[in-house]
Structure formats: structure tokens, C-alpha cells
Design a protein around this motif. Structure first.
Motif, PDB file in Angstrom:
ATOM      1  N   ALA A 131       0.275  -1.366  -0.044  1.00  0.00           N
ATOM      2  CA  ALA A 131      -0.429   0.060  -0.013  1.00  0.00           C
ATOM      3  C   ALA A 131       1.036   1.550   0.034  1.00  0.00           C
ATOM      4  O   ALA A 131       2.100   1.452   0.403  1.00  0.00           O
ATOM      5  N   PRO A 132       0.493   2.655  -0.590  1.00  0.00           N
ATOM      6  CA  PRO A 132       1.017   3.799  -0.189  1.00  0.00           C
ATOM      7  C   PRO A 132       2.378   3.998   0.674  1.00  0.00           C
ATOM      8  O   PRO A 132       1.224   3.718   1.981  1.00  0.00           O
ATOM      9  N   GLY A 133       3.345   4.187   1.085  1.00  0.00           N
ATOM     10  CA  GLY A 133       3.801   4.319   2.618  1.00  0.00           C
ATOM     11  C   GLY A 133       4.076   3.115   3.037  1.00  0.00           C
ATOM     12  O   GLY A 133       4.973   3.363   4.274  1.00  0.00           O
ATOM     13  N   GLU A 134       3.836   1.318   2.909  1.00  0.00           N
ATOM     14  CA  GLU A 134       4.115   0.237   3.489  1.00  0.00           C
ATOM     15  C   GLU A 134       5.335   0.089   2.657  1.00  0.00           C
ATOM     16  O   GLU A 134       5.615  -0.120   1.536  1.00  0.00           O
ATOM     17  N   SER A 135       5.902  -0.908   3.815  1.00  0.00           N
ATOM     18  CA  SER A 135       7.081  -0.941   3.501  1.00  0.00           C
ATOM     19  C   SER A 135       7.171  -3.022   3.008  1.00  0.00           C
ATOM     20  O   SER A 135       7.000  -3.585   4.418  1.00  0.00           O
ATOM     21  N   VAL A 136       7.493  -3.419   2.096  1.00  0.00           N
ATOM     22  CA  VAL A 136       8.079  -4.664   2.633  1.00  0.00           C
ATOM     23  C   VAL A 136       9.378  -5.525   1.848  1.00  0.00           C
ATOM     24  O   VAL A 136       9.659  -4.830   1.126  1.00  0.00           O
ATOM     25  N   PRO A 137       9.768  -6.920   2.003  1.00  0.00           N
ATOM     26  CA  PRO A 137      10.643  -6.884   1.964  1.00  0.00           C
ATOM     27  C   PRO A 137      10.748  -7.898   1.304  1.00  0.00           C
ATOM     28  O   PRO A 137      10.077  -8.592   0.885  1.00  0.00           O
ATOM     29  N   VAL A 138      11.556  -7.455   0.238  1.00  0.00           N
ATOM     30  CA  VAL A 138      11.553  -8.561  -1.098  1.00  0.00           C
ATOM     31  C   VAL A 138      12.944  -9.028  -1.233  1.00  0.00           C
ATOM     32  O   VAL A 138      13.602  -9.153  -0.581  1.00  0.00           O
TER      33      VAL A 138
END
Length: 182
Positions: A131-138
């Protein structure tokens, strides 16, 4: 937009990405299609980024935003894909066939998230959303980020990415398969 707009995102001609041959960001107007066409000795991974798509081959399949489909053309097939009432945006990823002489098949992974089983050892696909502003580890690999107007592709070591967006990571083995060696 009228009909069909294809933007080639990646097309390495040197084989540096192993089985990954080409990637296209396709946009189809409502009810537009690719037209009946043939594939042979290629695997196509289609990730529906927006809208919906009807795959016309065999029993057919309805794909929605977030779905990933794996088409193994093998010995060959003819098919078409047609956008739904709201159109479609599809990331089409073409890979060297895992089994060029095999019977064709089509498998849909609904609401793909995390690792998608491609049933091959030389390529792995990870899918995530933020989502906007959400950080996701890849994971590490070839990161494909969907933007509003473009798709960005870059090698990266893994870590956090910030949304909004759909993120794909390809882990690729650049070695030629045993059946293709001289």
C-alpha cells in the motif's frame, strides 16, 4: 487507448538472464484481445496487474487482477486472451521452455502472493504488494516494479521496497538447460 498497447520492458539478446527471454507491459482496452496466435517451445507467465482477462484455450480461464497464469506451450498451441469490461494491464514474461516437446498446459495461481510455483528449477517468481507508504521485504533478484505509467526492472540484493505497487522478483539460473547444450 484503443485496442492493444505493448511496451517491451526487457529483452536481453545475450542470454544473460538465462531462461527469461522477454518481458512486456501490455495494456488492453475493454474487450480487446491479442488475436488468435501460436506459441511453441516457450513458457509464458502472465501477471494481471489491473482489470481482468479471459484466456481462450482448452477449457479457458478467467483471470483477475493479482492472478498469475503459467502457460507452457511445449509442442505448440493456438490461443487468445481478451480483456474484460474494464480492460486489462498484464505483465507478460516469456521464458525458454522448460520442456519444449511436452504437451501444452495452462495453470492459474489465484491472488498470487509470495513464491509462485513455476514447476521449473531455473526460474523462480516471487510476488508482493504494498500500500502507499508500506514497506515490504523482497528477496534478492531481478526486481520488477509496477508504476502508474511504466514498469521498472533492476537487479537488487534484496531488502525493503516501499509502496504503492506490485512487486515481482525473478531468481534466474543463467546456465543453459541440459537439453540445449551441444
Amino acid at each position: 487507448m484503443t485496442g492493444f498497447d505493448q511496451r517491451i520492458v526487457l529483452a536481453p539478446e545475450d542470454g544473460s538472464l538465462g531462461p527469461l527471454l522477454r518481458m512486456a507491459d501490455d495494456r488492453l482496452a475493454p474487450h480487446a484481445g491479442y488475436g488468435r496466435h501460436e506459441h511453441r517451445a516457450v513458457d509464458v507467465v502472465a501477471v494481471v496487474l489491473a482489470g481482468s482477462l479471459r484466456h481462450r484455450w482448452g477449457d479457458g480461464a478467467e483471470l483477475a487482477a493479482g492472478d498469475a497464469a503459467v502457460l507452457r506451450a511445449g509442442a505448440g498451441l493456438e490461443h487468445d486472451e481478451v480483456a474484460g469490461a474494464e480492460g486489462a494491464r498484464v505483465l507478460q514474461c516469456y521464458l525458454r521452455s522448460a520442456a519444449p516437446g511436452a504437451a501444452p498446459s495452462h495453470r492459474v495461481h489465484r491472488a498470487a502472493s509470495g513464491w509462485v510455483d513455476l514447476d521449473r528449477e531455473d526460474a523462480r517468481l516471487w510476488v508482493g504488494r504494498a500500500a502507499p507508504g508500506e514497506s515490504v521485504p523482497v528477496p534478492a533478484g531481478l526486481l520488477v516494479s509496477r508504476g502508474r505509467d511504466a514498469v521498472v526492472v533492476r537487479q537488487q540484493p534484496g531488502g525493503a521496497v516501499v509502496g504503492p505497487g506490485v512487486f515481482l522478483v525473478w531468481e534466474l539460473d543463467a546456465e543453459r538447460p541440459a537439453w540445449a547444450r551441444d
